[in-house]
Design an enzyme around this catalytic site. Sequence first.
Site, PDB file in Angstrom:
ATOM      1  N   TYR A   1      -1.107   7.529   2.720  1.00 63.02           N
ATOM      2  CA  TYR A   1      -0.211   8.076   2.743  1.00 63.02           C
ATOM      3  C   TYR A   1       0.811   8.529   3.717  1.00 63.02           C
ATOM      4  CZ  TYR A   1       1.481   7.333  -2.488  1.00 63.02           C
ATOM      5  OH  TYR A   1       1.553   6.357  -3.336  1.00 63.02           O
TER       6      TYR A   1
ATOM      7  N   LYS B   1     -11.945  -1.490  -1.146  1.00 55.51           N
ATOM      8  CA  LYS B   1     -11.540  -2.123  -1.105  1.00 55.51           C
ATOM      9  C   LYS B   1     -13.305  -2.213   0.029  1.00 55.51           C
ATOM     10  CE  LYS B   1      -9.607  -6.449  -1.022  1.00 55.51           C
ATOM     11  NZ  LYS B   1      -9.875  -7.593  -2.466  1.00 55.51           N
TER      12      LYS B   1
ATOM     13  N   ASP C   1      -8.624  -4.648  -7.070  1.00 53.23           N
ATOM     14  CA  ASP C   1      -7.945  -6.031  -7.214  1.00 53.23           C
ATOM     15  C   ASP C   1      -9.210  -6.502  -8.451  1.00 53.23           C
ATOM     16  OD1 ASP C   1     -10.376  -7.000  -6.123  1.00 53.23           O
ATOM     17  OD2 ASP C   1      -9.643  -9.165  -4.970  1.00 53.23           O
TER      18      ASP C   1
ATOM     19  N   ASP D   1      -0.336   3.653 -12.687  1.00 54.89           N
ATOM     20  CA  ASP D   1       0.240   3.402 -13.647  1.00 54.89           C
ATOM     21  C   ASP D   1      -0.107   2.583 -14.424  1.00 54.89           C
ATOM     22  OD1 ASP D   1       2.311   4.368 -12.146  1.00 54.89           O
ATOM     23  OD2 ASP D   1       3.241   2.888 -12.188  1.00 54.89           O
TER      24      ASP D   1
HETATM   25  C1  IPM Z   1       3.693   9.237  -8.125  1.00 56.54           C
HETATM   26  C2  IPM Z   1       4.739   8.759  -7.634  1.00 56.54           C
HETATM   27  C3  IPM Z   1       4.474   9.587  -6.301  1.00 56.54           C
HETATM   28  C4  IPM Z   1       4.068   8.998  -5.407  1.00 56.54           C
HETATM   29  C5  IPM Z   1       5.776   8.910  -5.473  1.00 56.54           C
HETATM   30  C6  IPM Z   1       7.389   9.460  -6.413  1.00 56.54           C
HETATM   31  C7  IPM Z   1       6.082   9.747  -4.050  1.00 56.54           C
HETATM   32  O1  IPM Z   1       4.573   7.130  -7.756  1.00 56.54           O
HETATM   33  O2  IPM Z   1       3.573  10.794  -8.274  1.00 56.54           O
HETATM   34  O3  IPM Z   1       2.772   8.695  -8.568  1.00 56.54           O
HETATM   35  O4  IPM Z   1       2.996   7.232  -4.930  1.00 56.54           O
HETATM   36  O5  IPM Z   1       2.323   9.586  -5.142  1.00 56.54           O
HETATM   37 MN    MN Z   2       3.307   6.063  -8.315  1.00 59.18          MN
END
Ligand code: IPM
Ligand code: MN
Length: 364
Positions: free
Chosen positions: A140, A191, A224, A252
Amino acid sequence: MPKVLVLPGDGIGVEVTNVSLDILNIIGEKHNIDFEFETELFGGSSIDEHGIPITNEVIEKAKSADAVLMGAVGGPKWENLAHENKPESGLLALRKELDAFANLRPAIVYPALADASTLKREVVEGVDIMVVRELTGGIYFGRPRGIEKLKDGQEKGFNTLSYTTLEIERIARVAFDIARKRNKKLTSIDKANVLEVMQLWRTTVTRIGETEYPDVELEHLYVDNAAMQLIRRPKSFDVMLAGNMFGDIISDEAAQLTGSLGMLPSASIGEGAIYEPVHGSAPDIAGQNMANPIAMILTSAMMLKYSFDLDQPARVIEEAVERVLEKGFRTADIYHEGMIKLGCKEMGEEIAREIKDYKETPLV
Ligand code: IPM
Ligand code: MN
């Protein structure tokens, strides 16, 4: 006096933040905590007003507050802006400026909600995972990054995935500390079979484990395989540690085990602390009183716990949420037949009622 900078952000962020402020005010009255809330623009709403997703003034306010409580940012209106002007860039800047490097994302499957998951009840019932995601490094933020023109007229996009020993050590310690307070089991995700940076990740996490946390069981999984095992045997995980991007994905996935992103809180801690639900701004349902405020309410409980050591009031909020779910109250995202469907505001009111009625069971 706990000083909290409130950044409702965009879309449903605004609705769910309002509800959780009501809850915090009730908790404040009940437990004699004098919260000082200041609200500022962030994300798309800041772009509309100031042309940028977060102003320096707001960053400074965030630095001087004891905690930042934020809703969600983004939406189609701001999607086509230049990368650095997008709402998401404001969020990344805030995390970086506060050095909030440790993102804690608990995924708990409440018994009352086990049927809301897309997985079978017997697979998810009892799941209680804490994802620890590195938040201010990795791909990031790595440099070089960009999109450049090539001589043959093509373009080339590139980002850099790098981690230093210190960055890995500090996030590993956070994860080991949390594992030690839970079931003493840590799964580190990498990984290492392909990427050098992930070899360093694995050897560093192993060393910290062996030298400082010999009492915590450590397992390593390639990302994975981890993604697969997480839906195959979710109950076998306790604490999961990952870098920024893998942690984004895995968290997620862990969230979906619980049935809805609308249930998941998170805390980002380091020098400063940011509390934000895992869900986004959900522009499709924004402003319709349909959003699930529970993630945001549980997020404010995490703030009480991690920034203000108010474990007991945090527990009161968490229990109120559990009781409301047991009574069959549901927002649209977790609704199924036979339950009582509520809007965002009404769900907040039910939880508030539980908190007001909460009686501490006397110790016998
Ligand atoms: C999260 C979101 C953020 C991230 C985005 C909105 C920048 O997906 O907080 O998980 O990728 O960190
Ligand atoms: Mn996210």
